[in-house]
Design a protein around this motif. Sequence first.
Motif, short mmCIF file in Angstrom:
data_model
loop_
_atom_site.label_atom_id
_atom_site.label_comp_id
_atom_site.label_asym_id
_atom_site.label_seq_id
_atom_site.Cartn_x
_atom_site.Cartn_y
_atom_site.Cartn_z
N GLY A 166 -32.27 13.43 -37.38
CA GLY A 166 -30.92 13.94 -37.64
C GLY A 166 -30.23 14.34 -36.34
N HIS A 167 -30.97 15.00 -35.46
CA HIS A 167 -30.36 15.43 -34.18
C HIS A 167 -30.18 14.26 -33.21
N MET A 168 -31.04 13.25 -33.31
CA MET A 168 -30.81 12.03 -32.51
C MET A 168 -29.52 11.35 -32.96
N LEU A 169 -29.31 11.34 -34.27
CA LEU A 169 -28.09 10.73 -34.82
C LEU A 169 -26.85 11.50 -34.39
N GLU A 170 -27.00 12.81 -34.30
CA GLU A 170 -25.88 13.66 -33.85
C GLU A 170 -25.38 13.17 -32.48
N GLU A 171 -26.33 12.88 -31.60
CA GLU A 171 -25.96 12.39 -30.26
C GLU A 171 -25.39 10.99 -30.32
N ARG A 172 -26.04 10.12 -31.09
CA ARG A 172 -25.59 8.71 -31.14
C ARG A 172 -24.22 8.56 -31.79
N LEU A 173 -23.98 9.34 -32.84
CA LEU A 173 -22.74 9.14 -33.63
C LEU A 173 -21.63 10.12 -33.25
N GLY A 174 -21.98 11.15 -32.49
CA GLY A 174 -20.97 12.14 -32.11
C GLY A 174 -20.45 12.95 -33.29
N ILE A 175 -21.29 13.15 -34.29
CA ILE A 175 -20.93 14.02 -35.43
C ILE A 175 -22.02 15.07 -35.58
N LYS A 176 -21.67 16.17 -36.19
CA LYS A 176 -22.57 17.33 -36.22
C LYS A 176 -23.72 17.14 -37.23
N CYS A 177 -24.90 17.62 -36.85
CA CYS A 177 -26.05 17.61 -37.77
C CYS A 177 -26.26 19.02 -38.32
N TYR A 178 -26.13 19.16 -39.63
CA TYR A 178 -26.33 20.47 -40.28
C TYR A 178 -27.76 20.56 -40.79
N ASP A 179 -28.43 21.56 -40.26
CA ASP A 179 -29.85 21.74 -40.56
C ASP A 179 -30.06 23.25 -40.63
N GLN A 180 -30.42 23.90 -39.53
CA GLN A 180 -30.54 25.35 -39.53
C GLN A 180 -29.18 26.00 -39.80
N GLN A 181 -28.14 25.39 -39.25
CA GLN A 181 -26.79 25.95 -39.44
C GLN A 181 -26.35 25.91 -40.90
#
Lengths: 203, 203
Positions: free
Chosen positions: B20-35
């Motif tokens: 999920g966090h790798m995708l955050e970097e690749r796609l430039g959109i936020k990954c909601y997990d702990q948040q």
Amino acid sequence: MKKRVVTISRKHGSGGRTIGHMLEERLGIKCYDQQLIEMIAKESGFATDFIEENGEKVTNSLLFNIATSLTFAYNTFSQERMSLQDQLFMTQGRVIKELADKEPCIIVGSCADYFLAEREDVLNVFIHSDKEHRKKIAVEKYGYSPKEVDGILNRKDRERASHYRYYTERDWADASNYHVCLDSGMYGMEKCADIIADLYRID
Amino acid sequence: MKKRVVTISRKHGSGGRTIGHMLEERLGIKCYDQQLIEMIAKESGFATDFIEENGEKVTNSLLFNIATSLTFAYNTFSQERMSLQDQLFMTQGRVIKELADKEPCIIVGSCADYFLAEREDVLNVFIHSDKEHRKKIAVEKYGYSPKEVDGILNRKDRERASHYRYYTERDWADASNYHVCLDSGMYGMEKCADIIADLYRID
């Protein structure tokens, strides 16, 4: 590890067989589908129609049970007290294992992922798509009546799931059985074949 | 249709959160997990620890049932006879739906695929890998004892599966629930992120 064999399990009408043949072109290795049935027929003595009908389901028909009883009686002295269904399953396994030993290839259906579970050079794929998409393909490709197609797909799903569960003790549609599962209705069969071919080529 | 939201369901220790966090970097959109957990805490009044502990399992603890009974009594006049677990689930759903409305994003866990089932712009992903691979990651990343890790993973799998089944009436690991399911142990998390990012970008 570089892959040698691709197995494709698929929901009826999801295009898994077509994806297998697309992969045949992309990877330059043979896709065993109808030809697999013919090889099992040759090996077992069962008719191809019988294999197509019973190769992915557990049957309870009266005729089948009578035939099985006669086989039991016939085989009493050889201690081979297997049902016809079990004999068919054993033959499928033998043919599939021989194929995987012989050449890099793609194998559609017939619990190939299960038979080849001990090999590390196998890429196991599951193809599915939503019911509306499958109904459309099944009517166009297999000529099912639009009125009957929903019932046919439900029956096929149940048959394949219970056959797989009976012999493997695993859930047929469980993602954990496969390295990649794809919804062919969402992205199309060509894209599915691209992803699988890409994974197959990784060293 | 171009995708807006990625949901990631994952077996514990399979690296779904990292993907999920790798995708955050690749796609430039936020990954909601702990948040996401913090947002649900703010919305619901539950503590983050409580949400992390109960957000993906159906609990039968005595303390939880006593608290639920007290809530029932307290809520009698407002007709809201939901258990604490149900209230948490409802809040998860509300927060996830608001997030998907607000911005393109990646959401890890919390039955997000189920809550967003009516949207066509959602890419649902399931990440798994074999037990040995997950045990290794879980010991290294979460600090579980090598002796206990097998039992912990089995319990987590059972909890997530029964929570998902209880609220959605579907099988959690059933490939049909997701557009793509990937074995992160076979090809690695980077490759999984590549495949998902590629599918997300398709028009």
